[in-house]
Every structure is written in C-alpha cells, then in structure tokens.
Design an enzyme around this catalytic site. Structure first.
Site, short mmCIF file in Angstrom:
data_model
loop_
_atom_site.label_atom_id
_atom_site.label_comp_id
_atom_site.label_asym_id
_atom_site.label_seq_id
_atom_site.Cartn_x
_atom_site.Cartn_y
_atom_site.Cartn_z
N THR A 1 -46.54 28.43 -46.45
CA THR A 1 -45.66 27.75 -47.71
C THR A 1 -46.89 26.72 -48.44
OG1 THR A 1 -43.80 27.31 -46.32
CG2 THR A 1 -44.15 25.87 -48.02
N SER B 1 -46.12 32.63 -41.61
CA SER B 1 -46.76 32.64 -40.34
C SER B 1 -46.06 33.53 -39.33
CB SER B 1 -47.04 31.04 -39.94
OG SER B 1 -45.66 30.40 -39.73
N THR C 1 -46.26 27.14 -41.72
CA THR C 1 -46.01 26.08 -40.46
C THR C 1 -44.93 26.51 -39.25
OG1 THR C 1 -44.18 24.96 -41.80
CG2 THR C 1 -46.30 23.99 -42.10
N ASP C 2 -44.12 27.23 -39.76
CA ASP C 2 -43.21 27.87 -38.90
C ASP C 2 -43.67 28.04 -37.38
OD1 ASP C 2 -41.41 27.43 -40.69
OD2 ASP C 2 -40.87 29.64 -41.09
#
Ligand code: GLU
Length: 365
Positions: free
Chosen positions: A36, A73, A107-108
C-alpha cells in the site's frame, strides 16, 4: 523482478573552505517490495519515488535504494523470501559501513516477511520493515512519515542487535512478536503479549526492551544455499472441523502442519484422526493457539502422568501406540502465532527431521 541499480539521493552541497565540517550522516539502504505504501492510483510508486518522498531525509541519513519487487505483500512467494534474505545478507556483507537496511512491504502479511528476515539475516545491523495503511492517493497517507521513521531507526546505533524491526505509526515492534491486529486502523501493528520494543520520537529513537530469543546474528538458519522451503500448511481448529482436510494436505505433500488450536491447543471433530494419519506418514505437527496470544508448552514425555488440557489437547499422556507415534511427531509452538510457527517449522525442516531438534528450535527462537 529485481533492479540492482543502487542510486544515491542525498543532496551533497560542496562545502566552502571556511564552513565547519559536517558530521557524516549514517548510510541506509532501502529495498522496496511494494504494498500500500507504493500503491498510488494510476501507477505504483517506485523505490526512487519513495526515497524522494521524505522531507528532512537529508538530516537523517544518506539513502541508497533498489527495487526488489512492487507487489501486494500477499503475493510475495517463498522463493522471494529466500532471494530477499540473500540480498539483504549480501548488502550487509559487501558494505561494512552501511548502518542499516529498510525494507518496504504491504502490511497484510508484513509480519511474515519480517519474521523470515529476523531468522535469516546474519548481521547485528538493523533490518527495518516499513509499510503504510493508507495509499499515496489517500488524504492522510502516512507512508512517507513511516518511511522516514524507518530510516531513522535503521540509522540508529540503538537498533543494533535487536533483530528485524517493524516500524509504523511511531512505534518499533519486534518482527518476532508483532502482528496486524486491525484490517484498516493506523494503529494496527501490535505485539499482543509483550508490547512494543520502542518508539520513534521527535528527538530520538527510544528502546524500552529487547528480544532474548535467538535471531539474526545468532541464528543458525542459513539460506545461502537453500533453493526451496519444505511445504508447511496451517490448519485452523473450529467446532465441527474435520480431519479429512488434514489427510488431504498430507497427501498433497505437506512436510509439516501447524495447528491453530483452540485455547491451549485443543482440536475438534475428527481432526485427531487426521493428525494421527499425518504422524503415520512422518509429518511433523506443531501446535499453536488460534487465540492470538499465549504460550503452548512442549508435550509431556510419553511416560508422564495423567493431565492434559481437554479433548484433543497436545499435552496429555500418550498411552496407545497411535498416541505415542503422534507424540513423536508433535511439537509445541511456544508463543509463536500460527503463521510465524509455519515459518519457523519450514526453516527447521530444511535443516533437520529430528523431533527434539525441532522442539529445541521452537524453544530457542
Ligand atoms: N495491503 C496490501 C498488502 O498488504 C497492499 C495492496 C497493494 O500493494 O496492491 O500488500
């Protein structure tokens, strides 16, 4: 795709002979993988865009950068984990004066990449993983701020020897303990049981604690010659969950399974039959908890007395041959959450097929 061109972005101003000598800035290298933080509408930000996005960078560090990937990610593959770890090790080995490395990530699944680096980088200098929750086209994009904080942490002598670090939202968490706890909020990265390692304040980076378990320079995992990681799957326990899925995973070639157990590791339905099948086939079973926090103690020895923590719990006495066989393939995750237990089990299985060795690894890392 990895672009290996390393570019300097710090602006050097020729010092007039009468000007006082400027202190040399620490050098930090940025490895961008996407996420992101780069996901701008109409075209993703590159490593170069990110490197040029930080007002005040010239007071914090001299930054070089490279593009490793530019994907979400969750799209990062296990081969890329190995390549990334090798690349970070190579960057450190070839540049003794580098202060630290910043890796950007979505970030996931950021905590997975970060934990992999925590276990496979053999250098005390900081590897700092950074992302953002808002994308560059969103009002309140916090990517440049997080990145600058990540650079400051990577440049900080206080960050040495603390393993891979995750920096977002003014906080420094250990890659070992941190997990994404909210799908959207900025304060999503938390270390539920142990708390933050430190904070990034206006004046300096402050650390409050450090990780005692093995990592980075003290890690035994060597990815230099590893071309693949053994397959390990995570199986969730829930009411009515059946063991046929576990059997299918074994038949599909899983070398290890992590059970995201209920409470202190209980299973449900016919999952125990599936796990007995896994043990029969020589598949190692690591029990973790689905609760998000807490430690699972290693199983008792087969001759140990009665006890246990309920139906399907991994810690009770093993009396029948099937139970004993299962016990010979059972390992506790200690306090690792299931996705991180998977990473540790993959690295352990790449080195050994000895159950006690694998349990030792879980207890030491
Ligand atoms: N939040 C996503 C991730 O974890 C990023 C989406 C994107 O980069 O396309 O990677």
């Amino acid at each position: 795709m990895r672009v290996r061109v390393i570019v300097f972005v710090a602006v050097f101003v020729a010092a007039a002979s009468s000007a006082p000598a400027q202190p040399t800035l620490p050098r930090v290298h940025l490895v961008a993988t996407g996420g992101t933080i780069s996901n701008r509408d109409g075209g993703r930000l590159t490593a170069e865009d990110l490197a040029k996005s930080m007002p005040g960078l010239d007071r914090a560090a001299t930054l070089t950068y490279e593009q490793f990937a530019n994907v979400a990610s969750s799209q990062i593959t296990l081969e890329q984990w190995l390549q990334l770890a090798r690349r970070v090790n190579e960057l450190f080995a070839n540049d003794r004066d580098l202060s630290g490395i910043v890796v950007t990530s979505g970030t996931d699944t950021l905590e997975e990449t970060a934990f992999f680096l925590h276990l496979t980088i053999h250098d005390p200098r900081p590897v700092v993983v950074v992302g953002s929750m808002r994308n560059p086209s969103t009002l309140g994009y916090e990517g440049a701020a997080n990145l600058l904080e990540g650079v400051r942490v990577a440049a900080s002598p206080a960050a040495r020897g603390k393993g891979a670090l995750v920096v977002l939202n003014d906080e420094v968490n250990s890659a070992r303990d941190v997990t994404k706890t909210d799908a959207l909020r900025l304060q999503t990265f938390r270390s539920p049981t142990h708390g933050v390692l430190g904070i990034v304040d206006r004046d300096r980076v402050v650390f409050f604690r450090e990780i005692l378990q093995r990592h980075t320079a003290k890690s035994e995992f060597d990815v230099a010659r590893l071309t693949a990681l053994p397959r390990v799957d995570v199986v969730m326990v829930y009411q009515g969950a059946t063991g046929d899925v576990i059997k299918a995973l074994v038949d599909l070639g899983a070398k290890g399974l992590v059970i995201a157990g209920a409470g202190a590791g209980a299973t449900s339905g016919t999952q125990n039959e599936g796990l007995d099948y896994a043990a029969e086939k020589g598949v190692f079973i690591v029990t973790a908890t689905r609760t998000g926090a807490g430690r699972i103690a290693p199983p008792q020895r087969p001759q140990a007395g009665a006890g246990g923590q309920g139906q399907g719990a991994p810690n009770g006495p093993a009396t029948t041959p099937a139970q004993q066989r299962r016990r010979a393939f059972s390992i506790s995750a200690e306090d690792h959450i299931p996705v991180k237990a998977r990473i540790l089990l993959m690295l352990a299985l790449a080195m050994t097929s000895n159950r006690d060795e694998i349990q030792r690894i879980f207890s030491e890392y």
